[in-house]
Motif scaffolding. Sequence first.
Motif, short mmCIF file in Angstrom:
data_model
loop_
_atom_site.label_atom_id
_atom_site.label_comp_id
_atom_site.label_asym_id
_atom_site.label_seq_id
_atom_site.Cartn_x
_atom_site.Cartn_y
_atom_site.Cartn_z
N TYR A 126 -6.04 -4.42 3.44
CA TYR A 126 -5.21 -4.41 2.31
C TYR A 126 -4.46 -3.45 1.87
O TYR A 126 -4.13 -3.58 0.74
CB TYR A 126 -6.36 -5.16 1.22
CG TYR A 126 -7.37 -6.16 1.36
CD1 TYR A 126 -6.45 -7.36 2.30
CD2 TYR A 126 -8.57 -6.37 0.90
CE1 TYR A 126 -7.42 -8.43 2.62
CE2 TYR A 126 -9.12 -7.52 1.30
CZ TYR A 126 -8.68 -8.52 1.90
OH TYR A 126 -9.29 -9.61 2.27
N GLU A 127 -4.31 -2.56 2.59
CA GLU A 127 -3.72 -1.17 2.13
C GLU A 127 -2.23 -1.47 1.91
O GLU A 127 -1.61 -0.93 0.89
CB GLU A 127 -3.72 -0.17 3.33
CG GLU A 127 -2.90 0.93 3.23
CD GLU A 127 -2.88 1.76 1.90
OE1 GLU A 127 -2.15 2.49 1.52
OE2 GLU A 127 -4.16 1.97 1.11
N GLU A 128 -1.59 -2.28 2.79
CA GLU A 128 -0.26 -2.48 2.60
C GLU A 128 -0.02 -3.17 1.34
O GLU A 128 1.07 -3.17 0.86
CB GLU A 128 0.22 -3.53 4.01
CG GLU A 128 1.75 -3.79 3.82
CD GLU A 128 2.15 -4.61 5.17
OE1 GLU A 128 3.08 -4.90 5.12
OE2 GLU A 128 1.37 -4.51 5.94
N GLU A 129 -0.68 -4.24 0.89
CA GLU A 129 -0.36 -5.01 -0.41
C GLU A 129 -0.66 -4.10 -1.56
O GLU A 129 -0.06 -4.48 -2.85
CB GLU A 129 -1.27 -6.15 -0.53
CG GLU A 129 -2.65 -6.07 -0.56
CD GLU A 129 -3.47 -7.33 -0.44
OE1 GLU A 129 -2.78 -8.19 0.14
OE2 GLU A 129 -4.61 -7.50 -1.07
N ILE A 130 -1.77 -3.26 -1.43
CA ILE A 130 -1.93 -2.29 -2.74
C ILE A 130 -0.87 -1.21 -2.65
O ILE A 130 -0.70 -0.81 -3.85
CB ILE A 130 -3.47 -1.85 -2.51
CG1 ILE A 130 -4.38 -2.93 -2.43
CG2 ILE A 130 -3.63 -0.54 -3.44
CD1 ILE A 130 -4.36 -3.45 -4.08
N ALA A 131 -0.42 -0.63 -1.86
CA ALA A 131 0.36 0.62 -1.82
C ALA A 131 1.53 0.74 -2.74
O ALA A 131 1.72 1.77 -3.60
CB ALA A 131 0.72 0.99 -0.21
N PRO A 132 2.42 -0.48 -3.01
CA PRO A 132 3.41 -0.39 -3.87
C PRO A 132 2.96 -0.45 -5.29
O PRO A 132 3.85 0.10 -6.37
CB PRO A 132 4.07 -1.81 -3.63
CG PRO A 132 3.68 -2.17 -2.12
CD PRO A 132 2.28 -1.72 -1.70
N LEU A 133 1.93 -0.57 -5.56
CA LEU A 133 1.07 -0.64 -7.00
C LEU A 133 0.97 0.66 -7.54
O LEU A 133 0.94 0.99 -8.51
CB LEU A 133 -0.08 -1.69 -7.17
CG LEU A 133 0.08 -3.17 -6.71
CD1 LEU A 133 -1.29 -3.60 -7.05
CD2 LEU A 133 1.17 -3.61 -7.51
N ARG A 134 0.84 1.52 -6.49
CA ARG A 134 0.37 3.11 -7.09
C ARG A 134 1.50 3.49 -7.75
O ARG A 134 1.28 4.57 -8.60
CB ARG A 134 0.13 3.90 -5.69
CG ARG A 134 -1.29 3.37 -5.10
CD ARG A 134 -1.79 4.12 -3.98
NE ARG A 134 -2.95 3.37 -3.46
CZ ARG A 134 -3.17 3.11 -2.00
NH1 ARG A 134 -2.29 3.67 -1.01
NH2 ARG A 134 -4.15 2.43 -1.46
N GLN A 135 2.63 3.45 -7.38
CA GLN A 135 3.81 4.05 -8.13
C GLN A 135 3.99 3.29 -9.54
O GLN A 135 4.35 4.35 -10.59
CB GLN A 135 5.19 3.69 -7.50
CG GLN A 135 5.46 4.44 -6.04
CD GLN A 135 6.75 4.18 -5.48
OE1 GLN A 135 7.63 3.92 -6.30
NE2 GLN A 135 6.77 4.30 -4.18
N ILE A 136 3.34 2.33 -9.78
CA ILE A 136 3.54 1.80 -10.97
C ILE A 136 2.14 2.30 -12.09
O ILE A 136 2.52 2.74 -13.26
CB ILE A 136 3.24 0.20 -11.28
CG1 ILE A 136 4.41 -0.40 -10.39
CG2 ILE A 136 3.29 -0.46 -12.56
CD1 ILE A 136 4.33 -1.76 -10.01
N PHE A 137 1.07 2.40 -11.47
CA PHE A 137 -0.11 2.77 -12.33
C PHE A 137 -0.45 4.03 -12.17
O PHE A 137 -0.98 4.76 -12.91
CB PHE A 137 -1.31 1.87 -11.90
CG PHE A 137 -1.43 0.53 -12.13
CD1 PHE A 137 -1.31 0.09 -13.51
CD2 PHE A 137 -1.07 -0.25 -11.13
CE1 PHE A 137 -1.17 -1.28 -13.83
CE2 PHE A 137 -0.65 -1.76 -11.34
CZ PHE A 137 -0.87 -2.38 -12.60
N GLY A 138 0.08 4.91 -11.15
CA GLY A 138 -0.46 6.38 -11.10
C GLY A 138 -2.04 6.39 -10.78
O GLY A 138 -2.67 5.37 -10.48
N SER A 139 -2.39 7.73 -10.98
CA SER A 139 -3.81 7.99 -10.46
C SER A 139 -4.79 8.33 -11.76
O SER A 139 -6.10 8.42 -11.80
CB SER A 139 -4.13 9.05 -9.70
OG SER A 139 -3.47 8.87 -8.40
#
Length: 477
Positions: A288-301
């Motif tokens: 599921y890494e590929e589907e999750i990766a784009p969301l990181r730019q939106i939410f941050g850490s």
Amino acid sequence: MFSGKAGLRALLLLLALATLALMLYFGPERAPAPEVPDTLSAEEALAAADAFYKSRPIYERPHPYTPIPEGLPDLRAETCGACHAEIYREWQVSTHRRAWLDDVQFMEELSKSRGEHNPPDAEPHDVSWLCVNCHTPLVNQLEKLVVGLENDDISKPIYVENPVFDPELQLDAITCATCHVRDGVVLGPRGDSPAAPHPVAKGDHLMSEENCVRCHQAEALFPEQTLGCFFTTGQEWEGSAFADQGQHCQDCHMPQTERQIVRGYDVPKRTTRHHWFGGSLIPKKPDYEEEIAPLRQIFGSGATLELLPAQAPACSEGPCPRARVVITNSQAGHRFPTGDPERHADVVARVFDARGQELARQEMRIGAIFEWWPEIKIKSDNRLMPGQSHEMALSWPAQDEAVRVELRADKYRMHQEAYDYHELEGKVERGRTFHSSTWEVSPEGQVRLEVVEDDRGRRHTLAPASEPAVPSPAPAE
């Protein structure tokens, strides 16, 4: 006296009244279980289960049974997605959708909670009914319902078959109906859609923390079972400036957008919210890494890292404090990290001279440390409250040339020991790197960032260059 169907119903009514009376006398957590007849009709089974669940704290209850709203064939997310297509696509990549069979770690814990790892001659032990209500929250999703406890023992539930169990709906895990359907009515933030093919009403809970803390504030200790729940995100938020300012979970985890919420109907664009439910954004499985990766730019850490000059007076000899790593919970409205008690973050700083030789290394773990046996105790907890920072001093021998400092931070869903014990290698993504950066520190102690890579991308300044574009992640097949 209690013969036939009418007699069973009369008995059921007395059972429910007895349960309520015992709750008033003993309190909801001490009320002994009444006797339950061996055979119940569908209506009676649901009523008996409802009476039991109402005697328990809210995080131990599933959402009450709801009939399917008129005009819909079922409660499944795919059915909702026929009209609410964009929201459905977002939900498909969410952690909520992955909270059942896709959550291999939870499945292992569930097996353990059912006593499946106990010796064959061990006394029956099943506390799984406490756990499933947050991963499959609707009564309609539960294969069996609890109607009582033997001797008030949480490890000895009295089950009845669920007459409204929908196995396909169970696979949806935390689904549309979890939040949006009550008593056969579809609830929305406005409730003013006369063209909808099903009954609608306004659901005020959708915009408050009430909708989230039912599961994300589940704190309890059961000493007799050496069992504890330590999900305190709701309490963490309540004690933060975010709550004081009227900011709720949805403000961060469900970003606003303008769009039509349905297709095939002549409806205007409205302010609504995305349904990705960004959290740690560690994929449940490597696939599921590929589907999750784009969301990181939106939410941050949630947390940010920075290298700053040391605050201690300068010194010229020996391994002196020459810089400090500052880790700040700069964005999250709760602790960093939060959720599962094994969640933690590891921060590593390494110092290299001009020839690449390592001069110093410093590490910090941010998380809660528990002792689980023979008695549950919390030994330490250095998780960061909103706005709070930790500092890590760096020392190295004096150099005539500038040194290079490399920072790396990883967040993890569980400890390595538990990961190995459950044999989850290749099945579960234990963690991910959320920050890496390289800095230069001059002999005089001046600090300069060379490059940083985090959830906002790769750049040469800590500030993101611009607001991230909102992607449309496609669900993995």
